[in-house]
Design a protein around this motif. Sequence first.
Motif, PDB file in Angstrom:
ATOM      1  N   ILE A  26       5.705  13.786 -11.800  1.00 35.57           N
ATOM      2  CA  ILE A  26       6.429  13.308 -13.709  1.00 35.57           C
ATOM      3  C   ILE A  26       5.051  14.035 -14.444  1.00 35.57           C
ATOM      4  O   ILE A  26       5.351  15.181 -15.268  1.00 35.57           O
ATOM      5  CB  ILE A  26       5.960  12.084 -13.503  1.00 35.57           C
ATOM      6  CG1 ILE A  26       7.105  11.534 -13.119  1.00 35.57           C
ATOM      7  CG2 ILE A  26       5.937  12.181 -15.294  1.00 35.57           C
ATOM      8  CD1 ILE A  26       7.639  10.107 -13.119  1.00 35.57           C
ATOM      9  N   ARG A  27       3.741  14.443 -13.969  1.00 42.54           N
ATOM     10  CA  ARG A  27       2.135  15.100 -15.022  1.00 42.54           C
ATOM     11  C   ARG A  27       2.930  16.244 -14.484  1.00 42.54           C
ATOM     12  O   ARG A  27       2.875  17.127 -15.363  1.00 42.54           O
ATOM     13  CB  ARG A  27       1.020  14.019 -14.443  1.00 42.54           C
ATOM     14  CG  ARG A  27      -0.082  14.648 -15.291  1.00 42.54           C
ATOM     15  CD  ARG A  27      -1.219  14.183 -14.876  1.00 42.54           C
ATOM     16  NE  ARG A  27      -1.307  15.831 -13.674  1.00 42.54           N
ATOM     17  CZ  ARG A  27      -1.833  14.724 -12.976  1.00 42.54           C
ATOM     18  NH1 ARG A  27      -1.972  13.606 -12.459  1.00 42.54           N
ATOM     19  NH2 ARG A  27      -2.083  15.557 -11.371  1.00 42.54           N
ATOM     20  N   ASP A  28       2.780  16.755 -13.305  1.00 40.33           N
ATOM     21  CA  ASP A  28       2.846  18.602 -13.676  1.00 40.33           C
ATOM     22  C   ASP A  28       4.927  18.987 -13.535  1.00 40.33           C
ATOM     23  O   ASP A  28       4.481  19.992 -14.337  1.00 40.33           O
ATOM     24  CB  ASP A  28       3.409  18.531 -11.206  1.00 40.33           C
ATOM     25  CG  ASP A  28       2.031  17.772 -10.814  1.00 40.33           C
ATOM     26  OD1 ASP A  28       0.711  18.031 -11.501  1.00 40.33           O
ATOM     27  OD2 ASP A  28       1.524  18.294  -9.825  1.00 40.33           O
TER      28      ASP A  28
ATOM     29  N   ALA B  23       0.881  -1.261   0.586  1.00 39.54           N
ATOM     30  CA  ALA B  23      -0.184  -0.468   0.125  1.00 39.54           C
ATOM     31  C   ALA B  23       0.613   1.367  -0.088  1.00 39.54           C
ATOM     32  O   ALA B  23       0.690   2.123  -0.278  1.00 39.54           O
ATOM     33  CB  ALA B  23      -0.906  -0.024   1.044  1.00 39.54           C
ATOM     34  N   THR B  24       1.517   1.162   0.695  1.00 42.00           N
ATOM     35  CA  THR B  24       2.539   2.598   0.853  1.00 42.00           C
ATOM     36  C   THR B  24       3.214   2.773  -0.423  1.00 42.00           C
ATOM     37  O   THR B  24       3.437   3.650  -1.352  1.00 42.00           O
ATOM     38  CB  THR B  24       3.981   2.347   2.170  1.00 42.00           C
ATOM     39  OG1 THR B  24       2.956   2.110   3.556  1.00 42.00           O
ATOM     40  CG2 THR B  24       4.514   3.377   1.733  1.00 42.00           C
TER      41      THR B  24
ATOM     42  N   ALA C  65       1.829   6.562  -7.079  1.00 43.33           N
ATOM     43  CA  ALA C  65       0.675   7.282  -7.663  1.00 43.33           C
ATOM     44  C   ALA C  65       1.563   8.895  -7.245  1.00 43.33           C
ATOM     45  O   ALA C  65       1.336   9.424  -8.023  1.00 43.33           O
ATOM     46  CB  ALA C  65      -0.028   7.381  -6.430  1.00 43.33           C
ATOM     47  N   ARG C  66       1.730   9.290  -5.879  1.00 44.43           N
ATOM     48  CA  ARG C  66       2.776  10.594  -6.040  1.00 44.43           C
ATOM     49  C   ARG C  66       3.860  11.131  -6.963  1.00 44.43           C
ATOM     50  O   ARG C  66       4.185  12.528  -7.300  1.00 44.43           O
ATOM     51  CB  ARG C  66       3.151  10.544  -4.226  1.00 44.43           C
ATOM     52  CG  ARG C  66       3.567  10.836  -4.048  1.00 44.43           C
ATOM     53  CD  ARG C  66       4.291  11.812  -2.571  1.00 44.43           C
ATOM     54  NE  ARG C  66       5.584  11.457  -2.644  1.00 44.43           N
ATOM     55  CZ  ARG C  66       7.135  11.655  -3.310  1.00 44.43           C
ATOM     56  NH1 ARG C  66       7.348  13.062  -3.973  1.00 44.43           N
ATOM     57  NH2 ARG C  66       7.964  11.106  -3.014  1.00 44.43           N
TER      58      ARG C  66
END
Length: 101
Positions: free
Chosen positions: A39-41, A26-27, A33-34
């Motif tokens: 990367i998208r930003d 989960a971590t 995801a972070r």
Amino acid sequence: ARARRDGERWASALQRAQREALEREATRGAEQARQQELIRDMKERLLELLREKDALWQKTEGIDTPMPSPVPRDPGLCARCHKDFRLLSRRYNCRWAVGGV
């Protein structure tokens, strides 16, 4: 009785290991995801900067480049005081030429 206690101990150790593995997964998923969001930003920011650079380039394309300053007639003379400062005539530079002349 001893075998049953050992079995219970191993079962609890197995459950603990499975819980820890699920928590790590989960971590790891949250971290991934972070990182994908980061990367998208960064890609969005890069595109924004490229657009800004392109706009500035198009704006400055119409600006004429400044004319280069004329070459001094005699490079051994100071441009301000016109004293002779060639290699063999003096050991120091003109005090007026310190500003970059």
